[in-house]
Design an enzyme around this catalytic site. Structure first.
Site, PDB file in Angstrom:
ATOM      1  N   LYS A 160       0.644  -1.254   0.296  1.00 49.01           N
ATOM      2  CA  LYS A 160       0.145   0.207  -0.338  1.00 49.01           C
ATOM      3  C   LYS A 160       0.906   1.123  -0.071  1.00 49.01           C
ATOM      4  O   LYS A 160       1.504   1.389   0.556  1.00 49.01           O
ATOM      5  CB  LYS A 160      -1.025   0.118   1.629  1.00 49.01           C
ATOM      6  CG  LYS A 160      -2.117  -0.964   1.295  1.00 49.01           C
ATOM      7  CD  LYS A 160      -3.050  -1.005   2.555  1.00 49.01           C
ATOM      8  CE  LYS A 160      -3.803  -1.463   2.847  1.00 49.01           C
ATOM      9  NZ  LYS A 160      -4.553  -1.989   1.590  1.00 49.01           N
ATOM     10  N   ARG A 178     -10.419 -11.436   2.079  1.00 49.47           N
ATOM     11  CA  ARG A 178     -11.243 -12.832   0.784  1.00 49.47           C
ATOM     12  C   ARG A 178     -10.361 -13.758   1.014  1.00 49.47           C
ATOM     13  O   ARG A 178     -11.769 -14.791   1.201  1.00 49.47           O
ATOM     14  CB  ARG A 178     -11.836 -12.229  -0.466  1.00 49.47           C
ATOM     15  CG  ARG A 178     -10.889 -12.301  -1.522  1.00 49.47           C
ATOM     16  CD  ARG A 178     -10.486 -10.908  -2.654  1.00 49.47           C
ATOM     17  NE  ARG A 178     -11.241  -9.520  -2.348  1.00 49.47           N
ATOM     18  CZ  ARG A 178     -11.617  -8.799  -3.025  1.00 49.47           C
ATOM     19  NH1 ARG A 178     -11.275  -9.381  -4.590  1.00 49.47           N
ATOM     20  NH2 ARG A 178     -11.180  -7.781  -2.797  1.00 49.47           N
TER      21      ARG A 178
END
Length: 506
Positions: A268, A342
């Protein structure tokens, strides 16, 4: 913070001992005017202020007084609460608590008069929110100054049930806030698992904590892939609340527990990466919900599954292009290691099958795309059952913890296709929150009632107000209490239905 509920007429409020007093004034009270010549000083002051238009009619408008003659409380706030709805009540309380600057004040009296159950809940939560401050890792932190809140209403007896639920909700929300706010080195997977174990002590809860070897034996390859780049060992928390017979199918809650998310190899950007400590807000919400379950003890069974780990970029970390095998046996090409939530959730959803849930609900700060779609007001709701979606939306609306149902059309799966595995873990930027939900749906049996709550936009606030919100604890708890009520109704109707069927056979 300790809350107390008491039956009080406004004429009795002036004599109550308190450091500060808030008087909620709904529009319906405008009929009471100064010409009525009330006997007590507080009532005379309030009615005169309204009659003289010294306080605006807008919700949250207020008038402050200091050492009002005849009133025990040193500080007094008269605040407009409009139609006395939960939303208006929350706005009024937040405005009043903020204006009073309670500081060293320990006792607050909040007079609400004629108040609904929903408005009472909003009142308690707003008071707690407005006076909350994080102190755990501050060296010179002062304890919370506001220790006791007395809520005055016309009929306390009629509101005891609502009050108990509201007080338990506040406690649960603050537990979730506390753990989501803790820095990542103070909220590792191990520490969060220990907090869950402490939570279960002496309560109607059972907890089991699985480590890396246990998860490996189970075959949770997707979960392990995310955790493999971190020095901190993963922890898979399994929490059980039993309020109904063992044979009764439970509601299973799954909470994403990424205690810090660097993005892994798909690193990130540096700015605001510190906020990725909030990536375990789904886990904190699920565990916080169990705080309230243990206190309220509703008649249903609930299982909480909380996969916890860090997502780090070391030499062992999973790489873009790697293919892993999930607990379900399906293979996944990991195109982006920052789509890690996920991956841990899909194995937890498969693990949930062993409990044969009556409903399966996962909660996760899953996608930035959901923030773009819905902002920070409503969580994203995805479900394969209309009835479950409607129940969750109703619970959110009732608790001012709203969500919004999003689509799950099969066509959204197209982007998840992979040349090298059964599926990819991302499908591109368009409809990113929807395709993430479609990924999760691949790990849920078609006959299983399932819902996914994407809380990325509502779990925390940034900027000067940076901190966790504790959402969607209130929504989850209300849904579970509503589900317990539905189950009780079904149980009561079953003998009647059986008797009717028997008569028809004759």
């Amino acid at each position: 913070m300790d809350f107390e509920l008491k039956s009080l007429h406004l004429s009795q409020v002036a004599t109550q001992e308190a450091d500060a007093l808030i008087v909620l004034w709904p529009d319906a009270a405008d009929a009471v005017t100064a010409s009525a010549a009330p006997d007590d000083a507080l009532m005379r002051w309030a009615t005169a202020a309204v009659a003289d238009a010294d306080i605006d009619k807008a919700v949250g408008s207020l008038l402050l007084a200091h050492r009002l003659p005849g009133v025990q409380a040193r500080k007094v706030a008269l605040v407009r609460s409009g139609d006395a709805s939960p939303a208006a009540t929350r706005k009024a309380v937040l405005a009043a608590v903020g204006a009073l600057k309670l500081g060293s004040n320990k006792r607050l009296l909040l007079w609400a008069g004629e108040v609904s159950a929903g408005a009472l809940a909003a009142l308690l939560q707003a008071t707690a929110d407005a006076s909350y401050s994080y102190t755990t890792t501050k060296s010179k932190a002062q304890p919370r100054s506001l220790q006791h809140v007395l809520v005055g209403v016309h009929d306390a007896t009629a509101l005891q049930g609502a009050f108990a639920q509201a007080r338990a909700t506040v406690k649960a929300v603050e537990w979730a806030k506390e753990w989501a706010n803790r820095p990542p080195n103070h909220a590792t997977p191990t520490l969060l698992a220990e907090a869950a174990q402490q939570l279960a002590q002496g309560k109607r809860l059972q907890v089991e904590v699985l480590g890396p070897q246990d998860v490996t034996k189970l075959g949770m390859g997707a979960y392990l892939a995310v955790a493999q780049g971190a020095e901190e060992p993963l922890r898979f928390i399994v929490l059980r609340y039993q309020g109904a017979p063992k044979a009764s199918a439970p509601v299973v809650l799954v909470g994403k527990g990424i205690t810090f998310d660097t993005g892994g190899i798909s690193l990130k950007p540096g700015p605001e990466m510190d906020e990725m400590k909030f990536d375990m807000s789904g886990a904190a919400a699920v565990l916080g919900t169990f705080v309230a379950l243990a206190e309220l003890q509703p008649a249903l069974n609930v299982v909480g599954l909380v996969p916890c780990c860090e997502n780090m970029p070391d030499g062992r970390a999973v790489k873009p292009g790697d293919v892993v095998t999930s607990l379900s046996g399906q293979t996944i090409e990991i195109l982006n290691t920052d789509a890690e939530g996920r991956l841990i959730l899909c194995d937890a959803l498969t693990y949930a099958e062993r409990f044969k849930p009556r409903a399966l609900i996962d909660v996760a700060t899953l996608t930035g795309a959901c923030v773009i779609a819905l902002g920070n007001l409503r969580a994203g709701l995805y479900s394969n059952r209309d009835e479950l979606a409607q129940a969750l939306q109703a619970a959110g609306d009732a608790t001012l913890d709203p969500c919004w149902r999003m689509p799950l059309d099969d066509e959204y799966e197209e982007g998840l296709k992979s040349n090298f595995a059964d599926m990819a873990n991302i499908a591109g930027r368009p409809a990113g929150s929807v395709t993430a939900a479609k990924f999760l749906q691949k790990f849920v049996a078609p006959e299983q009632a399932w819902a996914h709550l994407d809380i990325a936009g509502v779990a925390w606030k940034g900027g000067a107000a940076k901190g966790a919100t504790g959402r969607p604890v209130a929504l989850l708890l209300q849904y579970l209490l509503d589900e317990a009520a539905r189950m009780a109704k079904e149980s009561a109707q079953a003998p009647q239905a059986a008797a009717g069927a028997k008569r028809r056979k004759r």
